[in-house]
Write a protein that holds these residues in place. Structure first.
Motif, PDB file in Angstrom:
ATOM      1  N   GLY A 149       0.798  -1.230   0.000  1.00  0.00           N
ATOM      2  CA  GLY A 149       0.000   0.000   0.000  1.00  0.00           C
ATOM      3  C   GLY A 149       0.825   1.272   0.000  1.00  0.00           C
ATOM      4  O   GLY A 149       0.380   2.300  -0.517  1.00  0.00           O
ATOM      5  N   ALA A 150       2.024   1.221   0.571  1.00  0.00           N
ATOM      6  CA  ALA A 150       2.879   2.409   0.633  1.00  0.00           C
ATOM      7  C   ALA A 150       3.209   2.922  -0.757  1.00  0.00           C
ATOM      8  O   ALA A 150       3.335   4.136  -0.972  1.00  0.00           O
ATOM      9  N   VAL A 151       3.331   2.027  -1.711  1.00  0.00           N
ATOM     10  CA  VAL A 151       3.687   2.424  -3.070  1.00  0.00           C
ATOM     11  C   VAL A 151       2.600   3.314  -3.661  1.00  0.00           C
ATOM     12  O   VAL A 151       2.884   4.359  -4.262  1.00  0.00           O
ATOM     13  N   THR A 152       1.349   2.942  -3.461  1.00  0.00           N
ATOM     14  CA  THR A 152       0.239   3.723  -3.994  1.00  0.00           C
ATOM     15  C   THR A 152       0.111   5.069  -3.287  1.00  0.00           C
ATOM     16  O   THR A 152      -0.248   6.066  -3.907  1.00  0.00           O
ATOM     17  N   LEU A 153       0.395   5.103  -1.992  1.00  0.00           N
ATOM     18  CA  LEU A 153       0.330   6.358  -1.241  1.00  0.00           C
ATOM     19  C   LEU A 153       1.270   7.412  -1.826  1.00  0.00           C
ATOM     20  O   LEU A 153       0.952   8.602  -1.850  1.00  0.00           O
ATOM     21  N   VAL A 154       2.424   6.977  -2.299  1.00  0.00           N
ATOM     22  CA  VAL A 154       3.385   7.909  -2.903  1.00  0.00           C
ATOM     23  C   VAL A 154       3.019   8.171  -4.363  1.00  0.00           C
ATOM     24  O   VAL A 154       3.080   9.305  -4.837  1.00  0.00           O
ATOM     25  N   LEU A 155       2.637   7.118  -5.073  1.00  0.00           N
ATOM     26  CA  LEU A 155       2.320   7.246  -6.499  1.00  0.00           C
ATOM     27  C   LEU A 155       1.210   8.266  -6.754  1.00  0.00           C
ATOM     28  O   LEU A 155       1.323   9.097  -7.664  1.00  0.00           O
ATOM     29  N   PHE A 156       0.142   8.215  -5.970  1.00  0.00           N
ATOM     30  CA  PHE A 156      -1.047   9.008  -6.283  1.00  0.00           C
ATOM     31  C   PHE A 156      -0.791  10.521  -6.329  1.00  0.00           C
ATOM     32  O   PHE A 156      -1.076  11.164  -7.348  1.00  0.00           O
ATOM     33  N   PRO A 157      -0.246  11.141  -5.255  1.00  0.00           N
ATOM     34  CA  PRO A 157      -0.032  12.596  -5.339  1.00  0.00           C
ATOM     35  C   PRO A 157       1.050  12.994  -6.339  1.00  0.00           C
ATOM     36  O   PRO A 157       0.957  14.053  -6.964  1.00  0.00           O
ATOM     37  N   GLN A 158       2.076  12.145  -6.507  1.00  0.00           N
ATOM     38  CA  GLN A 158       3.146  12.506  -7.433  1.00  0.00           C
ATOM     39  C   GLN A 158       2.686  12.420  -8.882  1.00  0.00           C
ATOM     40  O   GLN A 158       3.021  13.283  -9.698  1.00  0.00           O
ATOM     41  N   VAL A 159       1.923  11.391  -9.229  1.00  0.00           N
ATOM     42  CA  VAL A 159       1.378  11.293 -10.582  1.00  0.00           C
ATOM     43  C   VAL A 159       0.374  12.421 -10.826  1.00  0.00           C
ATOM     44  O   VAL A 159       0.344  13.014 -11.913  1.00  0.00           O
ATOM     45  N   THR A 160      -0.443  12.733  -9.806  1.00  0.00           N
ATOM     46  CA  THR A 160      -1.388  13.850  -9.929  1.00  0.00           C
ATOM     47  C   THR A 160      -0.662  15.134 -10.269  1.00  0.00           C
ATOM     48  O   THR A 160      -1.056  15.885 -11.176  1.00  0.00           O
ATOM     49  N   GLU A 161       0.431  15.419  -9.543  1.00  0.00           N
ATOM     50  CA  GLU A 161       1.186  16.656  -9.773  1.00  0.00           C
ATOM     51  C   GLU A 161       1.817  16.669 -11.164  1.00  0.00           C
ATOM     52  O   GLU A 161       1.754  17.683 -11.870  1.00  0.00           O
ATOM     53  N   LEU A 162       2.404  15.563 -11.579  1.00  0.00           N
ATOM     54  CA  LEU A 162       3.006  15.493 -12.915  1.00  0.00           C
ATOM     55  C   LEU A 162       1.944  15.629 -14.008  1.00  0.00           C
ATOM     56  O   LEU A 162       2.175  16.266 -15.044  1.00  0.00           O
ATOM     57  N   HIS A 163       0.784  15.043 -13.776  1.00  0.00           N
ATOM     58  CA  HIS A 163      -0.312  15.149 -14.745  1.00  0.00           C
ATOM     59  C   HIS A 163      -0.790  16.593 -14.863  1.00  0.00           C
ATOM     60  O   HIS A 163      -1.075  17.078 -15.975  1.00  0.00           O
ATOM     61  N   LEU A 164      -0.882  17.288 -13.727  1.00  0.00           N
ATOM     62  CA  LEU A 164      -1.278  18.700 -13.744  1.00  0.00           C
ATOM     63  C   LEU A 164      -0.280  19.554 -14.528  1.00  0.00           C
ATOM     64  O   LEU A 164      -0.649  20.544 -15.166  1.00  0.00           O
ATOM     65  N   LYS A 165       0.985  19.165 -14.482  1.00  0.00           N
ATOM     66  CA  LYS A 165       2.034  19.912 -15.182  1.00  0.00           C
ATOM     67  C   LYS A 165       2.289  19.385 -16.599  1.00  0.00           C
ATOM     68  O   LYS A 165       3.219  19.836 -17.257  1.00  0.00           O
ATOM     69  N   ASN A 166       1.450  18.437 -17.028  1.00  0.00           N
ATOM     70  CA  ASN A 166       1.603  17.823 -18.361  1.00  0.00           C
ATOM     71  C   ASN A 166       2.984  17.203 -18.566  1.00  0.00           C
ATOM     72  O   ASN A 166       3.585  17.305 -19.629  1.00  0.00           O
ATOM     73  N   GLN A 167       3.482  16.535 -17.507  1.00  0.00           N
ATOM     74  CA  GLN A 167       4.781  15.867 -17.574  1.00  0.00           C
ATOM     75  C   GLN A 167       4.589  14.352 -17.552  1.00  0.00           C
ATOM     76  O   GLN A 167       3.566  13.841 -17.094  1.00  0.00           O
ATOM     77  N   ASP A 168       5.604  13.637 -18.036  1.00  0.00           N
ATOM     78  CA  ASP A 168       5.520  12.177 -18.130  1.00  0.00           C
ATOM     79  C   ASP A 168       5.444  11.542 -16.743  1.00  0.00           C
ATOM     80  O   ASP A 168       6.182  11.906 -15.837  1.00  0.00           O
ATOM     81  N   HIS A 169       4.542  10.578 -16.588  1.00  0.00           N
ATOM     82  CA  HIS A 169       4.387   9.912 -15.294  1.00  0.00           C
ATOM     83  C   HIS A 169       4.275   8.395 -15.412  1.00  0.00           C
ATOM     84  O   HIS A 169       4.126   7.704 -14.416  1.00  0.00           O
ATOM     85  N   LYS A 170       4.336   7.845 -16.639  1.00  0.00           N
ATOM     86  CA  LYS A 170       4.232   6.393 -16.787  1.00  0.00           C
ATOM     87  C   LYS A 170       5.437   5.671 -16.180  1.00  0.00           C
ATOM     88  O   LYS A 170       5.336   4.522 -15.768  1.00  0.00           O
ATOM     89  N   LYS A 171       6.579   6.357 -16.106  1.00  0.00           N
ATOM     90  CA  LYS A 171       7.745   5.709 -15.507  1.00  0.00           C
ATOM     91  C   LYS A 171       7.511   5.458 -14.017  1.00  0.00           C
ATOM     92  O   LYS A 171       8.015   4.466 -13.457  1.00  0.00           O
TER      93      LYS A 171
END
Length: 425
Positions: free
Chosen positions: A275-297
């Motif tokens: 579960g810890a992985v998702t806790l970090v993934l969610f806000p960081q992917v959200t922020e990258l998505h808001l900035k139109n930056q790559d997040h699939k990595k």
């Protein structure tokens, strides 16, 4: 030694790996205490009463589905306000959420108690007191996802980690004392209440800077629009590992239900460890998505970490099944040694499904919910029709989740998400 140092430096230099490792340790400690609590309760109660406690635990997980929704939704919007430095809106969101949730909690408890006789009859629960404690737990637990959503959205992962550790520690100590003095199932449920109330109080310490800022009102309808698919997703994901438990308790004997619940508790170690992985993934992917930056990595890293973690634990379950059962549950649960490896495999697949679902939520791609819903409906129907043995139920879950994972991988990796307009949430 040189290789170890290189790995340590790599973790320190990579924000995603560093925060994932930090929360992984915190959630690992929390869940160690949580599982020690479950193993202690299992030994004290025995298989029959532990079957009752297990199904009550499943009801707890269903009750806190809205709480997961709250934390995920608040995380999403706090992350967006953090990008635009609108901290006054974060304070407004916090205060408004608390008021609305407490109002909702009061209404829910009235409805829940009015259905108590039906619930007691269906699940063969002999007393109303455990359901009363469940209602109290729900009211207390409504507030903690608000503060944790702020911590996660602001990426205060260290404070969030301490909060998780406090939850596990207070549950274990509370259970040790309350079950130990003879309160049984009711003592275990009171420990659940304590484990949510104390972390909420302590969450105000790292968030005190927010309360010194003037609140800024904003239109909240977008929050409600976003919260519905999150609610649906978290409900369906929770249903994956609770529907089977509830139906097994209804159809199989008390002893068999106790065995199945013990097997399930061991399997969920894998899910919570990941579960810890998702806790970090969610806000960081959200922020990258808001900035139109790559997040699939980040998604690929998350899937790799979860695969390695869950694969390692599953291998241990297959190799040392008898030793694990004897050490954690005792001689009376030896029957489950044939099941725990397969159930670990089920929860490993589920952990990957969980990551994929929350990745899609973080980039506002919602169509995966139809896929998830179809598989959950199929699970309920098949377990309802075919439940002659524990192994039959496990076979159904393993087959369905394998197909679900494959479907979500195709859906997620084969599509290119639309660019996000960061002028709106």
């Amino acid at each position: 030694m040189g290789n170890i140092n290189r790995y340590v430096q790599r973790i320190k230099s990579n924000e995603f790996l560093r925060n994932t490792f930090l929360l992984l340790i915190a959630t690992l400690i929390m869940n160690i205490f949580g599982f020690l609590f479950n193993f202690y309760v299992a030994r004290k109660l025995g298989p029959a009463d532990f079957g009752i406690f297990g199904v009550l635990s499943s009801l707890i997980y269903l009750l806190i589905v809205p709480l997961t929704t709250i934390q995920t939704t608040i995380t999403k919007f706090v992350a967006s306000f953090k990008v635009s430095n609108e901290y006054g809106k974060i304070k407004y969101l916090f205060l408004r959420s608390l008021f609305k949730l407490l109002l909702f909690g009061a209404i829910f408890i009235v409805i829940f108690f009015s259905l108590s006789n039906l619930i007691m009859d269906f699940l063969y629960i002999p007393s109303f007191i455990p359901l009363l404690l469940l209602g109290i737990f729900f009211l207390f637990s409504l507030v903690i996802p608000v503060s944790r959503g702020l911590l996660q959205g602001l990426q205060k992962f260290k404070s969030l980690g301490y909060n998780f550790i406090l939850e596990g520690l207070s549950k274990f100590i509370g259970g040790l004392i309350l079950v130990g003095i003879g309160l049984g199932i009711n003592g275990a449920l009171i420990a659940f209440i304590i484990s949510y109330f104390l972390p909420f109080l302590f969450s105000f310490i790292p968030l005190k800077f927010v309360f010194s800022i003037d609140k800024i009102k904003f239109e909240t309808k977008n929050i409600y629009f976003y919260s519905f698919p999150v609610l649906l997703t978290t409900f369906l994901l929770t249903a994956v590992y609770t529907i089977d438990t509830i139906l097994v308790k209804h159809f199989l004997s008390s002893i068999e239900a106790g065995y199945y619940l013990a097997t399930s508790k061991l399997g969920t170690i894998i899910y919570f460890a990941s579960g810890a992985v998702t806790l970090v993934l969610f806000p960081q992917v959200t922020e990258l998505h808001l900035k139109n930056q790559d997040h699939k990595k980040i998604l690929k890293r998350a899937l790799l970490i979860v695969s390695l973690l869950s694969g390692f634990i599953t291998l241990l379950y297959f190799l040392f099944a008898k030793l694990i059962v004897l050490a954690l549950f005792g001689q009376q649960y030896l029957e489950i040694t044939n099941y725990i490896g397969l159930f670990a495999l089920i929860m490993s697949i589920f952990s990957l499904v969980y990551v994929l679902c929350f990745y899609n939520l973080s980039i506002n791609r919602m169509n995966f919910i139809y896929v998830l819903g179809f598989f959950i409906l199929l699970e309920a129907v098949l377990v309802w029709l075919f439940h002659d043995s524990i192994m039959e139920v496990i076979t159904i879950l393993l087959s369905l989740l394998s197909f679900l994972l494959l479907s979500l991988l195709v859906f997620t990796l084969a599509k290119n998400e639309p660019k996000h307009n960061n002028t709106s949430i």
